[in-house]
Write a protein that holds these residues in place. Structure first.
Motif, PDB file in Angstrom:
ATOM      1  N   PRO A  27     -15.154   0.980   6.196  1.00 21.67           N
ATOM      2  CA  PRO A  27     -14.277   2.248   6.199  1.00 21.67           C
ATOM      3  C   PRO A  27     -12.683   1.991   5.662  1.00 21.67           C
ATOM      4  O   PRO A  27     -12.103   2.983   5.506  1.00 21.67           O
ATOM      5  CB  PRO A  27     -14.400   2.731   7.592  1.00 21.67           C
ATOM      6  N   LEU A  28     -12.418   0.759   5.428  1.00 22.78           N
ATOM      7  CA  LEU A  28     -11.046   0.654   5.092  1.00 22.78           C
ATOM      8  C   LEU A  28     -10.846   1.144   3.833  1.00 22.78           C
ATOM      9  O   LEU A  28     -11.746   0.549   2.874  1.00 22.78           O
ATOM     10  CB  LEU A  28     -10.666  -0.832   5.498  1.00 22.78           C
ATOM     11  N   SER A  29      -9.627   1.111   3.259  1.00 24.25           N
ATOM     12  CA  SER A  29      -9.174   1.430   1.953  1.00 24.25           C
ATOM     13  C   SER A  29      -9.059   0.093   1.148  1.00 24.25           C
ATOM     14  O   SER A  29      -9.182  -1.047   1.815  1.00 24.25           O
ATOM     15  CB  SER A  29      -7.824   2.162   1.844  1.00 24.25           C
ATOM     16  N   GLN A  30      -9.362   0.145  -0.149  1.00 23.98           N
ATOM     17  CA  GLN A  30      -9.452  -1.041  -0.917  1.00 23.98           C
ATOM     18  C   GLN A  30      -8.076  -1.705  -0.961  1.00 23.98           C
ATOM     19  O   GLN A  30      -7.989  -2.878  -0.789  1.00 23.98           O
ATOM     20  CB  GLN A  30      -9.932  -0.800  -2.607  1.00 23.98           C
ATOM     21  N   SER A  31      -7.206  -0.920  -0.825  1.00 23.46           N
ATOM     22  CA  SER A  31      -5.664  -1.682  -0.690  1.00 23.46           C
ATOM     23  C   SER A  31      -5.601  -2.406   0.421  1.00 23.46           C
ATOM     24  O   SER A  31      -4.860  -3.439   0.427  1.00 23.46           O
ATOM     25  CB  SER A  31      -4.782  -0.540  -0.930  1.00 23.46           C
ATOM     26  N   VAL A  32      -5.943  -2.037   1.725  1.00 23.58           N
ATOM     27  CA  VAL A  32      -5.912  -2.731   2.665  1.00 23.58           C
ATOM     28  C   VAL A  32      -6.643  -4.184   2.627  1.00 23.58           C
ATOM     29  O   VAL A  32      -5.849  -5.200   3.131  1.00 23.58           O
ATOM     30  CB  VAL A  32      -6.499  -1.997   3.825  1.00 23.58           C
ATOM     31  N   LEU A  33      -7.815  -4.121   1.893  1.00 25.40           N
ATOM     32  CA  LEU A  33      -8.479  -5.403   1.616  1.00 25.40           C
ATOM     33  C   LEU A  33      -8.036  -6.174   0.353  1.00 25.40           C
ATOM     34  O   LEU A  33      -8.301  -7.478   0.337  1.00 25.40           O
ATOM     35  CB  LEU A  33      -9.936  -5.143   1.446  1.00 25.40           C
ATOM     36  N   THR A  34      -7.044  -5.707  -0.488  1.00 26.55           N
ATOM     37  CA  THR A  34      -6.742  -6.130  -1.671  1.00 26.55           C
ATOM     38  C   THR A  34      -5.461  -6.556  -1.860  1.00 26.55           C
ATOM     39  O   THR A  34      -5.041  -7.477  -2.513  1.00 26.55           O
ATOM     40  CB  THR A  34      -7.356  -5.542  -3.090  1.00 26.55           C
ATOM     41  N   ASP A  35      -4.563  -6.061  -1.112  1.00 31.01           N
ATOM     42  CA  ASP A  35      -3.061  -6.421  -0.762  1.00 31.01           C
ATOM     43  C   ASP A  35      -2.894  -7.640  -0.554  1.00 31.01           C
ATOM     44  O   ASP A  35      -3.542  -7.988   0.433  1.00 31.01           O
ATOM     45  CB  ASP A  35      -2.325  -5.221  -0.163  1.00 31.01           C
ATOM     46  N   ASP A  36      -1.824  -8.354  -0.616  1.00 27.64           N
ATOM     47  CA  ASP A  36      -1.334  -9.437  -0.285  1.00 27.64           C
ATOM     48  C   ASP A  36      -1.152  -9.823   1.421  1.00 27.64           C
ATOM     49  O   ASP A  36      -0.356  -8.660   1.667  1.00 27.64           O
ATOM     50  CB  ASP A  36      -0.266 -10.075  -0.872  1.00 27.64           C
ATOM     51  N   ALA A  37      -2.069 -10.490   1.989  1.00 23.02           N
ATOM     52  CA  ALA A  37      -1.792 -10.296   3.564  1.00 23.02           C
ATOM     53  C   ALA A  37      -1.228 -11.547   4.014  1.00 23.02           C
ATOM     54  O   ALA A  37      -1.222 -12.069   5.052  1.00 23.02           O
ATOM     55  CB  ALA A  37      -3.332 -10.186   4.041  1.00 23.02           C
ATOM     56  N   GLY A  38      -0.765 -12.426   2.975  1.00 21.52           N
ATOM     57  CA  GLY A  38      -0.040 -13.698   3.532  1.00 21.52           C
ATOM     58  C   GLY A  38      -1.097 -14.770   3.824  1.00 21.52           C
ATOM     59  O   GLY A  38      -0.888 -15.787   4.230  1.00 21.52           O
ATOM     60  N   LEU A  39      -2.374 -14.682   3.531  1.00 19.85           N
ATOM     61  CA  LEU A  39      -3.465 -15.462   3.481  1.00 19.85           C
ATOM     62  C   LEU A  39      -3.204 -16.686   2.658  1.00 19.85           C
ATOM     63  O   LEU A  39      -2.859 -16.337   1.353  1.00 19.85           O
ATOM     64  CB  LEU A  39      -4.829 -15.004   3.542  1.00 19.85           C
ATOM     65  N   PRO A  40      -3.777 -17.716   2.612  1.00 21.74           N
ATOM     66  CA  PRO A  40      -3.959 -18.647   1.505  1.00 21.74           C
ATOM     67  C   PRO A  40      -4.445 -18.534   0.371  1.00 21.74           C
ATOM     68  O   PRO A  40      -3.641 -18.651  -0.901  1.00 21.74           O
ATOM     69  CB  PRO A  40      -4.570 -20.034   2.139  1.00 21.74           C
ATOM     70  N   GLN A  41      -5.249 -17.525   0.404  1.00 23.01           N
ATOM     71  CA  GLN A  41      -5.948 -16.786  -1.029  1.00 23.01           C
ATOM     72  C   GLN A  41      -5.201 -15.349  -1.239  1.00 23.01           C
ATOM     73  O   GLN A  41      -5.912 -14.859  -1.914  1.00 23.01           O
ATOM     74  CB  GLN A  41      -7.437 -16.698  -0.864  1.00 23.01           C
ATOM     75  N   GLY A  42      -4.401 -15.074  -0.780  1.00 22.91           N
ATOM     76  CA  GLY A  42      -3.524 -13.723  -0.588  1.00 22.91           C
ATOM     77  C   GLY A  42      -4.160 -12.722   0.087  1.00 22.91           C
ATOM     78  O   GLY A  42      -3.737 -12.474   1.169  1.00 22.91           O
ATOM     79  N   SER A  43      -4.938 -11.928  -0.455  1.00 19.67           N
ATOM     80  CA  SER A  43      -5.668 -10.647   0.005  1.00 19.67           C
ATOM     81  C   SER A  43      -6.853 -11.154   1.158  1.00 19.67           C
ATOM     82  O   SER A  43      -7.493 -12.309   1.145  1.00 19.67           O
ATOM     83  CB  SER A  43      -6.194  -9.713  -0.703  1.00 19.67           C
ATOM     84  N   VAL A  44      -7.398 -10.014   1.924  1.00 19.31           N
ATOM     85  CA  VAL A  44      -8.499 -10.311   2.804  1.00 19.31           C
ATOM     86  C   VAL A  44      -9.536 -10.330   1.963  1.00 19.31           C
ATOM     87  O   VAL A  44     -10.480 -11.353   1.968  1.00 19.31           O
ATOM     88  CB  VAL A  44      -8.692  -9.068   3.608  1.00 19.31           C
ATOM     89  N   LEU A  45      -9.785  -9.781   0.775  1.00 21.23           N
ATOM     90  CA  LEU A  45     -10.851  -9.795  -0.207  1.00 21.23           C
ATOM     91  C   LEU A  45     -11.042 -11.197  -0.940  1.00 21.23           C
ATOM     92  O   LEU A  45     -11.893 -11.798  -1.242  1.00 21.23           O
ATOM     93  CB  LEU A  45     -11.097  -8.602  -1.103  1.00 21.23           C
ATOM     94  N   GLY A  46      -9.695 -11.544  -1.250  1.00 19.22           N
ATOM     95  CA  GLY A  46      -9.409 -12.930  -1.953  1.00 19.22           C
ATOM     96  C   GLY A  46     -10.211 -13.790  -0.886  1.00 19.22           C
ATOM     97  O   GLY A  46     -10.621 -14.694  -1.527  1.00 19.22           O
ATOM     98  N   THR A  47      -9.591 -13.795   0.295  1.00 17.41           N
ATOM     99  CA  THR A  47      -9.939 -14.901   1.113  1.00 17.41           C
ATOM    100  C   THR A  47     -11.601 -15.065   1.358  1.00 17.41           C
ATOM    101  O   THR A  47     -12.462 -15.981   1.312  1.00 17.41           O
ATOM    102  CB  THR A  47      -9.311 -14.822   2.482  1.00 17.41           C
ATOM    103  N   LEU A  48     -12.117 -13.652   1.491  1.00 20.43           N
ATOM    104  CA  LEU A  48     -13.580 -13.526   1.360  1.00 20.43           C
ATOM    105  C   LEU A  48     -14.344 -13.986   0.310  1.00 20.43           C
ATOM    106  O   LEU A  48     -15.523 -14.528   0.588  1.00 20.43           O
ATOM    107  CB  LEU A  48     -13.963 -12.133   2.165  1.00 20.43           C
ATOM    108  N   ASN A  49     -13.997 -13.848  -0.762  1.00 21.30           N
ATOM    109  CA  ASN A  49     -14.380 -14.210  -2.068  1.00 21.30           C
ATOM    110  C   ASN A  49     -14.331 -15.830  -2.172  1.00 21.30           C
ATOM    111  O   ASN A  49     -15.488 -16.315  -2.582  1.00 21.30           O
ATOM    112  CB  ASN A  49     -13.503 -13.559  -3.182  1.00 21.30           C
TER     113      ASN A  49
END
Length: 167
Positions: A27-49
């Motif tokens: 249910p989350l917006s794509q921006s919540v999942l694709t914006d840089d979240a400070g993870l080593p791979q940047g975003s939540v989606l980037g980390t999960l990818n």
């Protein structure tokens, strides 16, 4: 050290945790999942990818599955949307469970040789250590994603292995 039962349990756990995480993400917006979240791979989606890429790479070494179509540096963009990630994650979790279901314990013994991306060289290492690493790496990367989602107020499902539903 490990056997087929361990691999089957951990493959089930991995699939359960990914389904639980998807229920939070869907249910989350794509921006919540694709914006840089400070993870080593940047975003939540980037980390999960990145995790999806790693799982496919390990399956290519352990199960002769086709390796991912992109390099490690491109892994953060493996899927473009959360829905595309979930479709690929679902397929990969199925392949991981099939691998675990078809294992013989003897398949976990001995050495495995491959090109190590992190060491930039050929390695020969114990097969069981690679399998344990596969499962602990999944848990570690999902924990990082969970930390980000929890920090912004999303309720997260349990992760305790003993709470995993029976099939």
């Amino acid at each position: 050290m490990i056997d087929r039962a361990y691999c089957r349990r951990m493959a089930r756990y991995n699939a359960w945790q990914n389904r639980s995480l998807w229920a939070v993400m869907e249910p989350l917006s794509q921006s919540v999942l694709t914006d840089d979240a400070g993870l080593p791979q940047g975003s939540v989606l980037g980390t999960l990818n990145h995790l999806l890429w790693l799982d496919r790479m390990w399956l290519s070494r352990l199960y002769k599955m086709t390796p991912p179509p992109v390099t490690e540096l491109e892994a953060v963009d493996l899927t473009a949307t959360p829905a595309a990630w979930w479709a690929e994650r679902f397929r990969t979790d199925g392949a991981l469970r099939m691998w675990a279901d078809t294992l013989a314990t003897v398949d976990l013994h001995g050495q495995i040789a491959f090109w190590s991306i992190s060491r930039h060289s050929d390695v020969i290492v114990p097969r069981d250590a690679c399998v344990i690493h596969l499962f602990t790496q999944q848990t570690d990367l999902r924990a990082r994603v969970r930390q980000v989602l929890g920090a912004v107020g999303h309720a997260l499902p349990p992760t305790a292995l003993f709470l995993m539903p029976e099939e």
